[in-house]
Write a protein that holds these residues in place. Structure first.
Motif, PDB file in Angstrom:
ATOM      1  N   ALA A 142       0.688  -1.290  -0.016  1.00  0.00           N
ATOM      2  CA  ALA A 142       0.132  -0.087  -0.037  1.00  0.00           C
ATOM      3  C   ALA A 142       0.830   1.235   0.042  1.00  0.00           C
ATOM      4  O   ALA A 142       0.672   2.426  -0.910  1.00  0.00           O
ATOM      5  N   VAL A 143       2.005   1.241   1.008  1.00  0.00           N
ATOM      6  CA  VAL A 143       2.912   2.312   0.893  1.00  0.00           C
ATOM      7  C   VAL A 143       3.534   2.522  -0.433  1.00  0.00           C
ATOM      8  O   VAL A 143       3.611   3.652  -1.317  1.00  0.00           O
ATOM      9  N   LEU A 144       4.066   1.452  -0.816  1.00  0.00           N
ATOM     10  CA  LEU A 144       4.956   1.626  -2.074  1.00  0.00           C
ATOM     11  C   LEU A 144       4.294   1.882  -3.426  1.00  0.00           C
ATOM     12  O   LEU A 144       4.486   2.586  -4.104  1.00  0.00           O
ATOM     13  N   GLY A 145       2.957   1.304  -3.700  1.00  0.00           N
ATOM     14  CA  GLY A 145       2.264   1.391  -4.644  1.00  0.00           C
ATOM     15  C   GLY A 145       1.526   2.640  -4.659  1.00  0.00           C
ATOM     16  O   GLY A 145       1.351   3.189  -5.672  1.00  0.00           O
ATOM     17  N   THR A 146       1.140   3.260  -3.482  1.00  0.00           N
ATOM     18  CA  THR A 146       0.960   4.888  -3.604  1.00  0.00           C
ATOM     19  C   THR A 146       1.775   5.604  -4.324  1.00  0.00           C
ATOM     20  O   THR A 146       1.322   6.658  -4.852  1.00  0.00           O
ATOM     21  N   VAL A 147       2.941   5.690  -3.645  1.00  0.00           N
ATOM     22  CA  VAL A 147       4.097   6.655  -3.959  1.00  0.00           C
ATOM     23  C   VAL A 147       4.397   6.331  -5.422  1.00  0.00           C
ATOM     24  O   VAL A 147       4.364   7.354  -6.273  1.00  0.00           O
ATOM     25  N   VAL A 148       4.665   5.153  -5.844  1.00  0.00           N
ATOM     26  CA  VAL A 148       4.976   4.798  -7.135  1.00  0.00           C
ATOM     27  C   VAL A 148       3.799   5.152  -8.109  1.00  0.00           C
ATOM     28  O   VAL A 148       4.247   5.845  -8.985  1.00  0.00           O
ATOM     29  N   ALA A 152       4.228   8.103 -11.125  1.00  0.00           N
ATOM     30  CA  ALA A 152       4.188   7.764 -12.480  1.00  0.00           C
ATOM     31  C   ALA A 152       2.843   8.214 -13.201  1.00  0.00           C
ATOM     32  O   ALA A 152       3.050   8.748 -14.177  1.00  0.00           O
ATOM     33  N   ALA A 153       1.974   8.627 -12.447  1.00  0.00           N
ATOM     34  CA  ALA A 153       0.771   9.169 -12.903  1.00  0.00           C
ATOM     35  C   ALA A 153       1.157  10.613 -13.390  1.00  0.00           C
ATOM     36  O   ALA A 153       0.778  11.226 -14.470  1.00  0.00           O
ATOM     37  N   VAL A 154       1.776  11.350 -12.427  1.00  0.00           N
ATOM     38  CA  VAL A 154       2.102  12.669 -12.789  1.00  0.00           C
ATOM     39  C   VAL A 154       2.981  12.890 -14.080  1.00  0.00           C
ATOM     40  O   VAL A 154       2.973  13.710 -15.014  1.00  0.00           O
ATOM     41  N   LEU A 155       3.997  11.848 -14.252  1.00  0.00           N
ATOM     42  CA  LEU A 155       5.124  11.744 -14.887  1.00  0.00           C
ATOM     43  C   LEU A 155       4.341  11.407 -16.545  1.00  0.00           C
ATOM     44  O   LEU A 155       4.809  11.886 -17.573  1.00  0.00           O
ATOM     45  N   SER A 156       3.296  10.619 -16.211  1.00  0.00           N
ATOM     46  CA  SER A 156       2.672  10.110 -17.493  1.00  0.00           C
ATOM     47  C   SER A 156       1.803  11.360 -18.148  1.00  0.00           C
ATOM     48  O   SER A 156       1.882  11.402 -19.652  1.00  0.00           O
ATOM     49  N   ALA A 157       1.208  12.278 -17.297  1.00  0.00           N
ATOM     50  CA  ALA A 157       0.597  13.208 -17.889  1.00  0.00           C
ATOM     51  C   ALA A 157       1.286  14.377 -18.751  1.00  0.00           C
ATOM     52  O   ALA A 157       1.272  14.752 -19.779  1.00  0.00           O
TER      53      ALA A 157
END
Length: 354
Positions: A142-148, A152-157
């Motif tokens: 949960a911790v790692l997935g939220t941060v990654v 990644a979402a911001v970078l993808s945009a």
């Protein structure tokens, strides 16, 4: 007659929800404490790359705004054209870095989650406490997935924006290599899929260095495999381009282009008036290969002398770009689900006692 007294529920029953909430908060805090430097490093690296991309994209956009219509190359000065090409080249390097980030997430965030615990033999202590292996695993994820996922979402945009600008600047198709892999939210699903893949590999190999090598090798193999498989995710469309007066004319480097994926590698077969196909190597090797420039009127005349009237191309049209991205995003999320299932199976089979 007085109602019978109702005894209060046992203390364990009354405090169970609060205890569970406290337990999960403790697990999440433990996950952050153990992996905070990895996550902070990933955040700093990602945000630095994001800022660099934003600055260069603004420069490229301002240079492109000077260009209006098909006469752009004549209307702007040479230094403006050089500025556009320079900014587009930098953007290409940036997108190549983004394409490699999912492998880095898998190696340096996913792999250590379990492999490091096995190497240091700390799992026996962690799982022999009140925390079950299932709680420990999903709390960490949960911790790692939220941060990654957030990074990644911001970078993808931003990648969507940059890829579009590079497409306008140098007329490359959005189906092409880096532009394709940086678009369609692929960096997000790749980061999630390969981050989870790294966790599964670390759980299976239980050693950091072999797991690093395995993840990097698998990502490289995946990249090469998808380059071969991608053009055939859907049945291609065939079209015939007739040879005419317009063939051989130069192209304006700032004119809009169709986002097509050609499957013939620039060696499409030629068509004669009867509809028969003549292989590219036959025509160029035996008939018209001696003509200096394949874009001149002399080359077109040579083809017409041999009764050739057109070129038959196999391609994936621009309208399928979104569908192709959707298919690959589904494959990446499928990798995430399979890796999660494998990790959970390995954790359940792991010994929790000496």
């Amino acid at each position: 007659m007085s109602a019978p007294a109702v005894s209060p529920p046992p203390a364990a029953t009354r405090t169970a929800p609060a205890a569970r909430g406290h337990l999960w908060r403790g697990i999440l805090w433990l996950g952050w404490r153990q992996h905070r430097w990895q996550l902070i490093g990933a955040a700093v690296t990602t945000l630095a790359l994001l800022a660099w991309m934003a600055v260069n994209a603004a420069d490229l956009q301002s240079a492109l705004d000077l260009c209006h219509g098909p006469d752009c190359s004549k209307a702007v000065a040479d230094d403006r054209l050089a500025r556009i090409r320079h900014a587009a080249d930098i953007a290409g390097y940036q997108l190549n870095l983004v394409v490699l980030l999912p492998a880095m997430f898998g190696m340096f965030i996913g792999v250590p989650l379990l492999a490091r615990e096995y190497e240091q033999r700390t799992l026996l202590l962690a799982w022999s406490q009140d925390i079950s292996p299932r709680q420990w695993l999903f709390g960490k994820l949960a911790v790692l997935g939220t941060v990654v996922g957030g990074l990644a979402a911001v970078l993808s945009a931003e990648c969507l924006h940059v890829a579009g600008l590079v497409h306008l600047a140098d007329r490359r198709s959005l189906f092409e290599g880096t532009l394709y892999q940086a678009g369609g939210w692929l960096p997000l699903t790749l980061a999630l899929g390969w981050g989870m893949f790294g966790v599964a590999v670390g759980a299976g190999l239980r050693r950091l260095l072999p797991a690093f090598v395995a993840v990097l090798g698998a990502f490289g193999a995946r990249t090469m495999l998808m380059e071969q498989l991608r053009p055939h995710l859907m049945d291609p469309v065939t079209r015939t381009i007739q040879l005419g007066a317009e063939h051989g004319q130069g192209l304006d480097p700032f004119a809009p282009v169709a986002d097509e994926l050609l499957l013939d590698g620039g060696k499409a077969p030629f068509v004669d008036a009867a509809g028969a196909l003549h292989p590219y190597n036959e025509v160029m090797g035996q008939w018209c290969g001696a003509v200096p420039d394949g874009r001149t009127a002399a080359f077109t005349a040579c083809l017409q002398e041999h009764g050739l009237t057109g070129i038959q191309q196999s391609l994936q049209p621009a309208s399928r770009l979104g569908t192709f991205h959707l298919i690959e995003n589904g494959l990446n999320l499928g990798l995430f689900v399979v890796s999660l299932a494998v990790t959970w199976w390995l954790v359940r089979r792991a010994r929790t006692t000496v």
